[in-house]
Design an enzyme around this catalytic site. Structure first.
Site, PDB file in Angstrom:
ATOM      1  N   THR A  34       1.694  -4.421   4.321  1.00 14.41           N
ATOM      2  CA  THR A  34       1.566  -4.756   5.742  1.00 14.41           C
ATOM      3  C   THR A  34       0.960  -6.152   5.977  1.00 14.41           C
ATOM      4  O   THR A  34       1.142  -6.721   7.042  1.00 14.41           O
ATOM      5  CB  THR A  34       0.694  -3.717   6.470  1.00 14.41           C
ATOM      6  OG1 THR A  34      -0.602  -3.699   5.879  1.00 14.41           O
ATOM      7  CG2 THR A  34       1.321  -2.334   6.410  1.00 14.41           C
ATOM      8  N   ASP A  35       0.234  -6.699   4.974  1.00 19.07           N
ATOM      9  CA  ASP A  35      -0.482  -7.955   5.205  1.00 19.07           C
ATOM     10  C   ASP A  35       0.451  -9.083   5.660  1.00 19.07           C
ATOM     11  O   ASP A  35       0.116  -9.846   6.561  1.00 19.07           O
ATOM     12  CB  ASP A  35      -1.198  -8.416   3.926  1.00 19.07           C
ATOM     13  CG  ASP A  35      -2.411  -7.558   3.600  1.00 19.07           C
ATOM     14  OD1 ASP A  35      -2.729  -6.638   4.370  1.00 19.07           O
ATOM     15  OD2 ASP A  35      -3.051  -7.820   2.557  1.00 19.07           O
ATOM     16  N   TYR A  60      -8.232   0.712  -3.814  1.00 18.64           N
ATOM     17  CA  TYR A  60      -6.946   1.113  -4.396  1.00 18.64           C
ATOM     18  C   TYR A  60      -6.231  -0.101  -4.947  1.00 18.64           C
ATOM     19  O   TYR A  60      -6.645  -1.244  -4.716  1.00 18.64           O
ATOM     20  CB  TYR A  60      -6.071   1.793  -3.325  1.00 18.64           C
ATOM     21  CG  TYR A  60      -5.516   0.815  -2.314  1.00 18.64           C
ATOM     22  CD1 TYR A  60      -6.313   0.317  -1.289  1.00 18.64           C
ATOM     23  CD2 TYR A  60      -4.208   0.348  -2.416  1.00 18.64           C
ATOM     24  CE1 TYR A  60      -5.812  -0.608  -0.384  1.00 18.64           C
ATOM     25  CE2 TYR A  60      -3.708  -0.569  -1.503  1.00 18.64           C
ATOM     26  CZ  TYR A  60      -4.513  -1.047  -0.495  1.00 18.64           C
ATOM     27  OH  TYR A  60      -4.024  -1.964   0.390  1.00 18.64           O
ATOM     28  N   GLU A  89      -2.735 -29.655  27.338  1.00 17.23           N
ATOM     29  CA  GLU A  89      -3.919 -30.512  27.171  1.00 17.23           C
ATOM     30  C   GLU A  89      -3.661 -31.637  26.172  1.00 17.23           C
ATOM     31  O   GLU A  89      -4.420 -32.586  26.094  1.00 17.23           O
ATOM     32  CB  GLU A  89      -5.109 -29.679  26.689  1.00 17.23           C
ATOM     33  CG  GLU A  89      -5.709 -28.794  27.764  1.00 17.23           C
ATOM     34  CD  GLU A  89      -6.956 -28.087  27.245  1.00 17.23           C
ATOM     35  OE1 GLU A  89      -7.980 -28.748  27.045  1.00 17.23           O
ATOM     36  OE2 GLU A  89      -6.881 -26.867  27.025  1.00 17.23           O
ATOM     37  N   LYS A  97       0.177  -8.117  12.810  1.00 14.41           N
ATOM     38  CA  LYS A  97      -0.830  -7.175  12.308  1.00 14.41           C
ATOM     39  C   LYS A  97      -2.149  -7.448  13.026  1.00 14.41           C
ATOM     40  O   LYS A  97      -2.592  -8.601  13.083  1.00 14.41           O
ATOM     41  CB  LYS A  97      -0.989  -7.326  10.789  1.00 14.41           C
ATOM     42  CG  LYS A  97      -1.921  -6.297  10.179  1.00 14.41           C
ATOM     43  CD  LYS A  97      -1.917  -6.305   8.640  1.00 14.41           C
ATOM     44  CE  LYS A  97      -2.877  -5.225   8.136  1.00 14.41           C
ATOM     45  NZ  LYS A  97      -2.871  -5.073   6.669  1.00 14.41           N
ATOM     46  N   THR A 132       0.825  -1.213   0.000  1.00 12.01           N
ATOM     47  CA  THR A 132       0.000   0.000   0.000  1.00 12.01           C
ATOM     48  C   THR A 132       0.854   1.255   0.000  1.00 12.01           C
ATOM     49  O   THR A 132       0.439   2.288  -0.534  1.00 12.01           O
ATOM     50  CB  THR A 132      -0.937  -0.026   1.225  1.00 12.01           C
ATOM     51  OG1 THR A 132      -1.734  -1.191   1.124  1.00 12.01           O
ATOM     52  CG2 THR A 132      -1.842   1.184   1.287  1.00 12.01           C
TER      53      THR A 132
END
Ligand code: ASP
Length: 333
Positions: free
Chosen positions: A92-93, A26, A290, A165, A13
């Site tokens: 950023t993903d 975008y 567990e 993120k 981005t």
């Protein structure tokens, strides 16, 4: 003399353009590195800057091919005495995955900083230019050395091991919930709180493999997401597609239903590496809580979320190894 910093651009981005400044839609990866550098006032006061375009994609399309090229290029550049640090611009993903991959494969104590943006380059209040300014300031700062690969976004300095993120749209998207921030940076002035606790960069046993040809081909590792009434045959699908390892994004403390535990244990007995991680964003996954990991032959991810656990397992499987050695890697990195 000012330090020399190389900006390696991969898209995202920060290099995105929207049809109108006040519109959410975008396309990422439209602006090139030269335009990005020109859009930041006074960048040349911080350092001597050069730029290279490694890729120009949304980070959802970053591949291991791109990652390996990026790591190798960083290692080549940092080997030069006249280069002081690197800034990688990235979407950023999947920023946390690339940051963690580089944290394990960069073979230098010099600083590598990643940055990006949540708003495209032409959006109202675009966050990219100040993020890039701050990232260059941190990369040029001698105090940032030896802290592993860093991510600078929204005035925060995160370590690659700990950041994640947490918001799909907010500029305050990255948090470091398990270990906390490495520091903060405001208009280029940085403050550091700590050194990352885990092994990284030139101290990583994986980093020397990414300095010269031939670069290694990484084995397939899949992530399987646990949920109510999870179908246990998802594990079979991964194995049938050639996965050498599977990371379970488990419920809570890395849990999955009994049928999946049974199937995963069967696959572990056949030599598939099963790592229990968690779909919960904070906290650690511990052994034998567990699930009887000793009996089932499982590995636990400790602090790593599923996406980062997958990267560590892929690197660990580059050489013949055993479950106990891999478990130790999850405590070390
Ligand atoms: N999808 C974009 C990317 O990761 C999002 C961003 O950069 O913020 O490239």
């Amino acid at each position: 003399m000012k330090p020399s910093i190389v900006i390696l651009a991969t898209g995202g981005t920060i290099a995105g353009i929207s049809q109108a400044p006040a519109q959410a839609g975008y396309r990422p990866g439209k602006v090139d590195v030269r335009q990005m550098i020109q859009s930041v006032p006074d960048l040349d006061k911080l350092a001597r800057i050069t730029g290279e375009q490694i890729a120009n994609v949304g980070s959802q399309d970053i591949s291991f091919d791109i990652l390996i090229r990026l790591a190798c290029r960083i290692n080549q550049l940092l080997n030069q005495n006249d280069i002081h640090g690197i800034v990688v611009t990235h979407g950023t993903d999947t920023m946390e995955e690339t940051a963690f991959f580089l944290n394990l494969t960069v073979n230098s104590p010099k600083t590598v900083v990643m940055t990006g943006a949540m708003r495209p380059a032409n959006a109202i209040s675009a966050d990219g230019p100040l993020n890039l300014f701050n990232a260059v300031a941190v990369a040029a700062d001698p105090d940032a050395r030896e802290r592993g690969v860093l991510v600078v976004m929204n005035d925060r300095i995160h370590g690659a091991h700990s950041l994640t993120k947490t918001n799909t749209t907010s500029v305050e998207t990255f948090l470091s919930p398990v270990n906390g921030l490495v520091g903060t940076v405001n208009y280029g002035k940085s403050v550091y709180f700590r050194y990352p606790f885990r092994r990284h960069t030139h101290l990583s046993e994986f980093s020397s493999r990414f300095c010269q040809f031939p670069y290694p081909a990484l084995p397939r590792v899949d992530i399987v997401y646990a949920c109510i009434d999870m179908p246990p045959d998802l594990i079979d699908c991964s194995v049938a597609c050639g996965a050498a390892g599977i990371v379970i994004a488990g419920d809570g403390n890395g849990n999955m239903n009994q049928a999946t535990v049974k199937n995963a244990a069967k696959k572990a007995a056949q030599g598939i590496f099963i790592v229990r991680s968690s779909r919960v964003p904070t906290g650690t996954v511990g052994r034998n809580v567990e699930v009887d990991d000793d009996a089932c032959g499982f590995i636990v991810s400790d602090e790593l979320n599923p996406a980062k656990a997958r990267i560590l397992l892929m690197l660990a499987l580059l050489k013949p190894t055993g479950r106990q050695q891999i478990q130790q890697l999850f405590y070390a990195y």
